[in-house]
Design a protein around this motif. Structure first.
Motif, PDB file in Angstrom:
ATOM      1  N   ALA A 259      -3.931   7.912  -4.937  1.00  0.00           N
ATOM      2  CA  ALA A 259      -3.187   8.013  -3.685  1.00  0.00           C
ATOM      3  C   ALA A 259      -4.141   8.226  -2.512  1.00  0.00           C
ATOM      4  O   ALA A 259      -3.970   7.646  -1.431  1.00  0.00           O
ATOM      5  CB  ALA A 259      -2.175   9.155  -3.758  1.00  0.00           C
TER       6      ALA A 259
ATOM      7  N   ASN B  40       0.829  -1.202   0.000  1.00  0.00           N
ATOM      8  CA  ASN B  40       0.000   0.000   0.000  1.00  0.00           C
ATOM      9  C   ASN B  40       0.862   1.250   0.000  1.00  0.00           C
ATOM     10  O   ASN B  40       0.607   2.214  -0.731  1.00  0.00           O
ATOM     11  CB  ASN B  40      -0.915  -0.006   1.228  1.00  0.00           C
ATOM     12  N   GLN B  41       1.922   1.248   0.829  1.00  0.00           N
ATOM     13  CA  GLN B  41       2.823   2.396   0.900  1.00  0.00           C
ATOM     14  C   GLN B  41       3.599   2.561  -0.406  1.00  0.00           C
ATOM     15  O   GLN B  41       3.841   3.690  -0.849  1.00  0.00           O
ATOM     16  CB  GLN B  41       3.802   2.211   2.074  1.00  0.00           C
TER      17      GLN B  41
ATOM     18  N   SER C 208       2.512   1.745  -3.347  1.00  0.00           N
ATOM     19  CA  SER C 208       1.554   2.275  -4.308  1.00  0.00           C
ATOM     20  C   SER C 208       1.398   3.786  -4.156  1.00  0.00           C
ATOM     21  O   SER C 208       1.371   4.522  -5.143  1.00  0.00           O
ATOM     22  CB  SER C 208       0.201   1.586  -4.127  1.00  0.00           C
ATOM     23  N   ILE C 209       1.307   4.251  -2.906  1.00  0.00           N
ATOM     24  CA  ILE C 209       1.188   5.690  -2.643  1.00  0.00           C
ATOM     25  C   ILE C 209       2.420   6.418  -3.160  1.00  0.00           C
ATOM     26  O   ILE C 209       2.326   7.510  -3.737  1.00  0.00           O
ATOM     27  CB  ILE C 209       0.986   5.955  -1.140  1.00  0.00           C
TER      28      ILE C 209
ATOM     29  N   LYS D 121      -9.388   2.320   3.712  1.00  0.00           N
ATOM     30  CA  LYS D 121      -9.585   0.874   3.747  1.00  0.00           C
ATOM     31  C   LYS D 121     -11.043   0.571   3.418  1.00  0.00           C
ATOM     32  O   LYS D 121     -11.926   0.695   4.253  1.00  0.00           O
ATOM     33  CB  LYS D 121      -9.212   0.313   5.116  1.00  0.00           C
TER      34      LYS D 121
ATOM     35  N   HIS E 204       2.174   6.793  -6.933  1.00  0.00           N
ATOM     36  CA  HIS E 204       1.199   7.821  -7.292  1.00  0.00           C
ATOM     37  C   HIS E 204       1.743   9.219  -6.986  1.00  0.00           C
ATOM     38  O   HIS E 204       1.475  10.166  -7.733  1.00  0.00           O
ATOM     39  CB  HIS E 204      -0.113   7.589  -6.534  1.00  0.00           C
TER      40      HIS E 204
ATOM     41  N   ASP F 270      -5.763   4.936  -1.711  1.00  0.00           N
ATOM     42  CA  ASP F 270      -4.875   4.008  -1.022  1.00  0.00           C
ATOM     43  C   ASP F 270      -4.838   4.263   0.486  1.00  0.00           C
ATOM     44  O   ASP F 270      -4.409   3.403   1.251  1.00  0.00           O
ATOM     45  CB  ASP F 270      -3.454   4.107  -1.590  1.00  0.00           C
ATOM     46  N   ARG F 271      -5.263   5.441   0.888  1.00  0.00           N
ATOM     47  CA  ARG F 271      -5.279   5.784   2.314  1.00  0.00           C
ATOM     48  C   ARG F 271      -6.573   5.337   2.996  1.00  0.00           C
ATOM     49  O   ARG F 271      -6.709   5.456   4.207  1.00  0.00           O
ATOM     50  CB  ARG F 271      -5.123   7.301   2.473  1.00  0.00           C
TER      51      ARG F 271
ATOM     52  N   LYS G 181     -14.273   1.064  -3.388  1.00  0.00           N
ATOM     53  CA  LYS G 181     -13.141   1.875  -3.841  1.00  0.00           C
ATOM     54  C   LYS G 181     -13.259   2.175  -5.333  1.00  0.00           C
ATOM     55  O   LYS G 181     -12.997   3.295  -5.775  1.00  0.00           O
ATOM     56  CB  LYS G 181     -11.809   1.158  -3.563  1.00  0.00           C
TER      57      LYS G 181
END
Length: 253
Positions: A151, A32-33, A35-36, A157, A39, A154-155, A162
């Protein structure tokens, strides 16, 4: 070193492992991090590209660059302060207004009814159909804005909602909500259907000439879909939180 062998630390979404064979710490970012981070880089590329294109076409530096910097800082701040669906919905409403403000200063005197000011330069290319204008749109609307949205997602859940949220945010731009806000910032109310308000620069779709009435109708549809997507996401998040709490209670019992 013996007292720290096997330790695992979690730091800001990343996991730090101690490698007993090498005697060193290894930092592994979560997917996840990562991916951020991707972006964020794309957002930066889109921002820099927009700055270069607009500056070259205007032939000088004006208020657009500091406005763009503020827009970029706001975008990063919104990503850092989004933790749930409610934050996501709120920030995207703020950001689409910020996008419109940025576009006003980017176009400058591009439209003849813009408030004339010496600190806002016009584009040297008068037609919005020119290739440089399209390149600016690609950098801003094709790269920067979608990656900022991803982004932000992605923050949060969430489950399948989504995808619904992402489509809803893109829909705000596709249904010309940003264009309506753009002209409203220039002093033209969205429901005005007579000149000087017109949407001649928009590409014709299925033979439709984009008058103010059509654009206003499309923007209403885009906003309605965004509200529905927000409700779906908020309910989805609430259900996920409830299921998580029930799972924790079952394990403790």
């Amino acid at each position: 070193m013996e007292n720290i062998r096997g330790q695992v630390l979690v730091v800001d979404g990343g996991v730090i492992h101690f490698d007993s064979r090498r005697g060193t710490f290894m930092n592994t970012l979560s997917s996840n991090q990562q991916s951020i981070t991707v972006h964020f880089r794309n957002l930066l590329v889109g921002t820099i590209g927009s700055a270069v294109v607009v500056t070259v076409q205007k032939g000088g530096v004006d208020l657009f660059l500091p406005i763009l910097l503020g827009w970029f800082v706001l975008s990063i701040f919104s990503i850092q302060n989004t933790h749930n669906a409610k934050n996501f919905v709120m920030w995207n409403i703020i950001l689409i207004i910020a996008d419109s403000i940025l576009d006003v200063f980017a176009m400058g005197l591009h439209f003849p009814h813009w408030i004339h000011a010496p600190w806002v330069l016009p584009w040297r290319s008068a037609s919005p159909g020119q290739s440089w204008t399209i390149i600016y749109w690609i950098f801003l609307w094709g790269i920067a804005v979608p990656n900022r949205t991803l982004a932000l997602l992605d923050r949060v859940k969430l489950g399948h909602s989504k995808i619904v949220l992402f489509v809803a945010v893109i829909g705000l731009h596709v249904t010309f909500v940003e264009d309506v806000i753009y002209f409203a910032l220039l002093g033209y109310l969205p429901f005005v259907s007579t000149p000087p308000l017109n949407y001649d620069y928009l590409p014709h779709l299925f033979g439709i000439h984009w008058t103010a009435q059509y654009v206003w109708l499309m923007s209403e549809i885009g906003c309605a879909f965004y509200v529905l997507a927000a409700i779906v996401a908020l309910v989805d998040e609430k259900l996920m939180l409830r299921n998580k709490q029930e799972t924790i209670l079952e394990r403790t019992v």
